[in-house]
Design an enzyme around this catalytic site. Structure first.
Site, PDB file in Angstrom:
ATOM      1  N   SER A 182       0.736  -1.314  -0.157  1.00 22.65           N
ATOM      2  CA  SER A 182      -0.125   0.078   0.099  1.00 22.65           C
ATOM      3  C   SER A 182       0.787   1.249   0.123  1.00 22.65           C
ATOM      4  O   SER A 182       0.385   2.222  -0.268  1.00 22.65           O
ATOM      5  CB  SER A 182      -1.068   0.086   1.253  1.00 22.65           C
ATOM      6  OG  SER A 182      -0.111  -0.024   2.453  1.00 22.65           O
ATOM      7  N   HIS A 210      -5.420  -3.805  -2.116  1.00 27.82           N
ATOM      8  CA  HIS A 210      -5.325  -2.940  -3.347  1.00 27.82           C
ATOM      9  C   HIS A 210      -5.045  -3.565  -4.576  1.00 27.82           C
ATOM     10  O   HIS A 210      -4.704  -2.761  -5.581  1.00 27.82           O
ATOM     11  CB  HIS A 210      -3.943  -1.980  -2.843  1.00 27.82           C
ATOM     12  CG  HIS A 210      -4.008  -1.272  -1.545  1.00 27.82           C
ATOM     13  ND1 HIS A 210      -4.478  -0.055  -1.577  1.00 27.82           N
ATOM     14  CD2 HIS A 210      -3.740  -1.519  -0.310  1.00 27.82           C
ATOM     15  CE1 HIS A 210      -4.509   0.520  -0.198  1.00 27.82           C
ATOM     16  NE2 HIS A 210      -4.042  -0.625   0.393  1.00 27.82           N
ATOM     17  N   LYS A 246     -12.184   0.067  -1.402  1.00 32.66           N
ATOM     18  CA  LYS A 246     -11.398   0.730  -2.313  1.00 32.66           C
ATOM     19  C   LYS A 246     -11.885   0.732  -3.510  1.00 32.66           C
ATOM     20  O   LYS A 246     -12.713   1.397  -3.995  1.00 32.66           O
ATOM     21  CB  LYS A 246      -9.995  -0.182  -2.078  1.00 32.66           C
ATOM     22  CG  LYS A 246      -9.219   0.183  -0.651  1.00 32.66           C
ATOM     23  CD  LYS A 246      -8.005  -0.659  -0.490  1.00 32.66           C
ATOM     24  CE  LYS A 246      -7.483  -0.280   0.929  1.00 32.66           C
ATOM     25  NZ  LYS A 246      -8.311  -0.797   2.185  1.00 32.66           N
TER      26      LYS A 246
END
Length: 397
Positions: A182, A210, A246
């Site tokens: 990240s 992610h 996300k």
């Protein structure tokens, strides 16, 4: 006599202030992505994890609204009491399909998913091998598990192999890694991890927070990214953890796994057992987000184009950044003071770019963490890079 609590708190805050590591909340008002409002000013946000801009997409907000109308504002209970619904099971089936696994299970957050997985699957007498730059939730999950936690140097598979060779005993062995790191934006060497786990009889857990929605031909993440190239298969990874908060534009965490593993976690994973189930709005939003990433996906095409533009523009101006294929572009600045200064100067120019400092990153590696999304325009990307250049923002300067 014990130290006064107020003295302790004030002293710790003063210490953090002296190190340029004290943090404070900023009241941010979301506008049309990627714009936000802060202290009455409109800023272009280059700090968000909303990689596909779905948190404000009409289809996603409509999905949340429909779910509320159908099932109310709250699940009102844990899943095992009376909080389970068709929406939970519909979402989990869609996530399992995306990840190429038999089943999936949702959690209140990605953080609680990592805590729950690690503390449920290994314990005293077992070993966890964890990348040095893994997310804090993995670090805390390792501690909570009470297994022996062994840290290998970031993406250094030679070091990992040395540690695996030195590990003896009858306990279970689990290797855990972020798939996209990240704060670095780089990728785990998944084929190498799979090979070592096979050779040394380990199980592999991958945090796809992610990567989901960003990598792979269908947005399936790092496993799909390597599967597309014939270098990995979903069945080679026991546990694929991910988040809904996300690229999918919603909230919560999940794990994709075998059907028997899902059943085990339902019975033994405390952060799942004792938490109120995800609310209908979150489920409806996530289901809509999954629909929007299915090929052909306009938002994913926009993101790929913007990632390429940001990478080429940063490289052209000699700015340090990830060489990977992700939405995360770190610009290393070294000291906390320098990172805060550059972040403030960008704020003055109309850009929100967070300064990342220890303990989020190792000492001496404070940075800007630039994230590009599908919602950014080409002009906004070019203007940000132009501002970085005008400020004199060079890697390590």
């Amino acid at each position: 006599m014990s130290q006064d609590w107020n003295q302790f708190v004030e002293g710790e805050l003063s210490r953090l202030e002296s190190l340029d590591r004290r943090r404070a909340l900023r009241r941010i008002f979301a506008r049309e992505s990627p714009l936000v409002e802060f202290r009455g000013r409109r800023l272009v946000n280059f700090s968000s994890n909303d990689y596909l801009g779905l948190s404000q997409h009409a289809a996603v907000t409509e999905g949340a609204t429909r779910a509320i109308a159908r099932a109310g504002a709250s699940a009102s209970s844990s899943r095992l009491i009376c909080g389970n619904s068709d929406l939970h099971e519909e979402l989990e089936a869609a996530l399992a399909d995306l990840k190429g696994k038999e089943a999936a299970l949702t959690f209140a957050s990605g953080f609680s998913a990592n805590l729950g997985l690690l503390s449920s699957l290994v314990g005293p007498g077992d070993h966890i091998f964890s990348d040095a730059l893994n997310h804090g939730s993995i670090v805390d999950g390792c501690r909570l598990s009470r297994a022996a936690s062994v840290v290998f140097r970031h993406n250094d598979l030679d070091h990992l192999e040395e540690l695996l060779k030195d590990c003896s005993g009858p306990g279970r062995r689990l290797v855990v890694s972020d798939s996209v790191f990240s704060m670095e934006g780089d990728l785990a060497d998944l084929p190498g991890l799979v090979s070592l786990c096979r050779r040394y009889d380990c199980r592999l857990m991958l945090d796809e927070a992610h990567a989901t929605g960003v990598l792979g031909s269908r947005g399936g993440g790092l496993v799909e990214h390597f599967q597309d190239g014939g270098k990995a298969r979903p069945e080679e990874i026991e546990l694929l953890m991910g988040t809904l908060s996300k690229a999918l534009g919603s909230f919560g965490g999940f794990v994709a796994c075998s059907a028997s593993m899902r059943d085990y976690l339902i019975n033994r994973c405390r952060p799942f057992i004792f938490a109120t189930a995800l609310p209908p709005a979150v489920l409806g939003a996530a289901l809509a987000g999954l629909e929007l990433i299915r090929p052909p996906s306009k938002v994913r095409e926009n993101l790929r184009s913007n990632m390429q533009r940001m990478r080429s523009r940063l490289a052209r101006h000699g700015l340090g950044c990830s060489q990977g294929r992700t939405s995360i572009f770190p610009v290393l600045l070294g000291s906390e003071e320098r990172a805060l200064q550059v972040s403030q100067r960008l704020l003055d120019r109309g850009f929100l770019v967070a300064a990342i400092r220890p303990p989020s990153v190792p000492p001496g590696t404070s940075r800007l963490r630039i994230t590009v999304t599908a919602s950014h325009s080409e002009a906004q990307i070019d203007e940000l890079v132009g501002s970085l250049t005008e400020i004199g923002c060079q890697a390590g300067s």
